[in-house]
Design a protein around this motif. Sequence first.
Motif, short mmCIF file in Angstrom:
data_model
loop_
_atom_site.label_atom_id
_atom_site.label_comp_id
_atom_site.label_asym_id
_atom_site.label_seq_id
_atom_site.Cartn_x
_atom_site.Cartn_y
_atom_site.Cartn_z
N ASP A 70 -5.39 -18.84 -12.70
CA ASP A 70 -4.03 -18.65 -13.25
C ASP A 70 -3.64 -17.17 -13.15
O ASP A 70 -4.04 -16.35 -13.98
N LEU A 71 -2.87 -16.84 -12.15
CA LEU A 71 -2.48 -15.46 -11.87
C LEU A 71 -1.04 -15.23 -12.29
O LEU A 71 -0.10 -15.72 -11.64
N SER A 108 -11.50 -20.87 -3.42
CA SER A 108 -10.99 -20.70 -4.78
C SER A 108 -9.50 -21.02 -4.80
O SER A 108 -8.67 -20.26 -4.30
N ASP A 109 -9.15 -22.16 -5.38
CA ASP A 109 -7.75 -22.60 -5.44
C ASP A 109 -7.01 -21.88 -6.56
O ASP A 109 -7.61 -21.48 -7.57
N ILE A 110 -5.70 -21.74 -6.37
CA ILE A 110 -4.84 -21.14 -7.40
C ILE A 110 -4.10 -22.26 -8.12
O ILE A 110 -3.41 -23.06 -7.49
N ARG A 111 -4.25 -22.28 -9.42
CA ARG A 111 -3.53 -23.28 -10.20
C ARG A 111 -2.12 -22.80 -10.51
O ARG A 111 -1.15 -23.55 -10.36
N GLN A 137 -0.65 -24.74 -7.18
CA GLN A 137 -0.01 -25.91 -7.78
C GLN A 137 1.31 -25.56 -8.47
O GLN A 137 2.27 -26.32 -8.41
N VAL A 138 1.35 -24.41 -9.14
CA VAL A 138 2.57 -23.95 -9.82
C VAL A 138 2.92 -22.57 -9.25
O VAL A 138 2.15 -21.62 -9.40
N LEU A 139 4.08 -22.48 -8.59
CA LEU A 139 4.52 -21.23 -7.97
C LEU A 139 5.85 -20.83 -8.57
O LEU A 139 6.86 -21.51 -8.41
N ASP A 140 5.86 -19.71 -9.30
CA ASP A 140 7.04 -19.23 -10.01
C ASP A 140 7.36 -17.82 -9.51
O ASP A 140 6.63 -16.87 -9.77
N SER A 160 -0.22 -29.47 -2.13
CA SER A 160 -0.76 -29.17 -3.45
C SER A 160 0.32 -28.77 -4.46
O SER A 160 0.12 -28.89 -5.67
N LEU A 161 1.46 -28.30 -3.98
CA LEU A 161 2.49 -27.74 -4.86
C LEU A 161 3.08 -28.81 -5.76
O LEU A 161 3.57 -29.85 -5.30
#
Length: 507
Positions: A70-71, A108-111, A137-140, A160-161
């Motif tokens: 979670d970045l 390493s996936d980004i959530r 998965q969540v891109l803001d 994945s989005l």
Amino acid sequence: METRSAAAKKRKLFFSKEDEFVPDHHNVDLISDLPDAVLHHILFLLPIKTVAQTSVLSKRWRSLWSSFPDLDFTTLNPFLPKTSKLQSQNCKESDFITQVLNHREKHSDIRILRFRARLSFSRLNGLIRLAIRHKVQVLDVEVFTEDYFNFPRCVIASDSLRVFKLKSRKPGFRLPPSSVMTSGFRSLQSLSLSRISLCNQPSLSDMFSESSFLVLKKLSLDTCFGLKHLRVGCRALQDLALENCFELQGLDVSGSNLETCRIAKCFDGYIDKSWVKIDAPRLGVVLWEHNALSDNICLENLSCLHKASIGLLHQDVSVAKLQSVSNLFAGLSLAHCLTLESNCIEILSNNNYFAVYLHQFNNLKSLELYTGFKKNNVPGLACIFRSCPTLHTLILNIINDFKTERRQWNKDLWEMSNSEEEKYWESQTLNLKSFLHHLKIVKIHGFLECENEVSLAKFLLKHGKALEEMILSTGYCKARYSLQRQKIRSQMMGFSWASSNAKIAFH
């Protein structure tokens, strides 16, 4: 007999032996032994730069940082003014984001990825490509660019989005053709787009059709320049929000799963012809806020409607648009909770047409009104009360702009003159019989003891047979305990009450 010094030596020896068996808890790293998922959750509560700094603690923490799912880069300092010194700071921030994405573990996936930045379209596109590569998965994204840019097509094919938010601070972005948009986003559940330029694509009638965005549940469109016609009919859509689309002329919304619909600041009042059609059998919430009145409004199959809020822009309602107002209220007639802004009261008061044709709200239990409560608003209020035969709670918010002249109530002059407001309310007793026999709670905010306010309170106390509670709130404290106000309140307590269970409170 043991001497005092001997006993002291024995105690010292005892404690020294005990200490040999007590472990030193201060040197044990209990946090590092926690599972990765727990530590990731803890780190998510910290600013992103602080999380990055933990990577120097040990190999364990370096691995946690490189796999952190979670970045959230929104804690950085974005959108600095464009000066030579601050521009370099903007570049450093975007370089930091790029560096973090480049140095992540391969698998390493980004959530969640959130960032705000002032950058060029090429750098924006590069960041989004890196995120897609890590199956975000969540891109803001919130960006500030020097010129209009094209919608980043790399997100369209992502499997994945799940959630995508794109907001342009300035100047905006252009969408690809509808055929391109609808060919992707197979897994997208939430889409939010802000500041879109549609000058060469004024109609989005085929982009959000029944067959497109198959699993999309939430759609938000904000500030769409040039948008004139919009049709929304996604199968799975549950939540629709449309805001700041002043050029809109036609809106068609349909959906068997739609539950919430918010339309705000749309339909410029100077457009010659505009129309709205909403067909949603499961729609539970309708928020119609600060919109110009359309020429043709059709609300169908709103059998599950629970809450509705209506706010119209101030405009002269022509005879041709009177039927639209009637259709609007008829479509919302099954609501259980209703809020009407002040311009709605003005329209109803200025057109006696509605005294006959306003539809009945037979399911309505809670009604909240905003009004300046001028003299000419009284017929509109009576019209609304008459249309709510089983109302339980009435909330009246009086807008006191201190520009409208309103007479203070005087008991002696009141009894001698028998004011027009009191005569009018008494003339409505028979028409409001059902309303008065069901109303239980009345709350009036902004109550300044003016003539029209007191006359309504007196009328409801005198004829409200089911009334249980009346709360009168001034909304400000300066004159709350003045002698004149206390005198008026004492006089109000002396009014005749139809309900023996009624209680009145002043705040």
